[in-house]
Design a protein around this motif. Structure first.
Motif, PDB file in Angstrom:
ATOM      1  N   UNK A 173       3.901   5.896  -5.510  1.00  0.00           N
ATOM      2  CA  UNK A 173       3.838   5.975  -6.962  1.00  0.00           C
ATOM      3  C   UNK A 173       2.784   6.982  -7.393  1.00  0.00           C
ATOM      4  N   UNK A 174       1.636   6.977  -6.763  1.00  0.00           N
ATOM      5  CA  UNK A 174       0.563   7.897  -7.139  1.00  0.00           C
ATOM      6  C   UNK A 174       0.899   9.328  -6.755  1.00  0.00           C
ATOM      7  N   UNK A 175       1.598   9.550  -5.661  1.00  0.00           N
ATOM      8  CA  UNK A 175       1.943  10.902  -5.256  1.00  0.00           C
ATOM      9  C   UNK A 175       3.067  11.483  -6.103  1.00  0.00           C
ATOM     10  N   UNK A 176       3.947  10.635  -6.632  1.00  0.00           N
ATOM     11  CA  UNK A 176       5.056  11.112  -7.458  1.00  0.00           C
ATOM     12  C   UNK A 176       4.583  11.575  -8.809  1.00  0.00           C
ATOM     13  N   UNK A 234       0.829  -1.207   0.000  1.00  0.00           N
ATOM     14  CA  UNK A 234       0.000   0.000   0.000  1.00  0.00           C
ATOM     15  C   UNK A 234       0.863   1.256   0.000  1.00  0.00           C
ATOM     16  N   UNK A 235       1.957   1.225   0.775  1.00  0.00           N
ATOM     17  CA  UNK A 235       2.850   2.377   0.823  1.00  0.00           C
ATOM     18  C   UNK A 235       3.499   2.614  -0.540  1.00  0.00           C
TER      19      UNK A 235
END
Length: 70
Positions: A66-69, A60-61
């Motif tokens: 990946x989504x925040x980058x 999950x982390x």
């Protein structure tokens, strides 16, 4: 006329009681072994659950990073 008095042999009675006692001790030992095996199985499942939870948290982390980058 003679009367025959038949006495039970004490050796036979003693051997029967000894066999009963030995069986009791064996049952106690078996009980202890089964308890230990059950505890071991419980500990193994707890360890597996903890490792699975840690792996899920790590996945999950990684997805969040990946989504925040992007």
């Amino acid at each position: 006329m003679r009367r025959k008095i038949i006495k039970k042999k004490k050796d036979n009675e003693a051997s029967e009681t000894l066999s009963k006692l030995k069986g009791g001790k064996e049952l106690e030992i078996a009980e202890v072994i089964l308890k230990e095996l059950a505890q071991r199985k419980k500990r193994k499942t707890e360890i597996r659950n903890k490792t699975n939870n840690l792996e899920n948290i790590k996945k999950k982390e990684k997805k969040n990073k990946i989504t925040t980058e992007r």
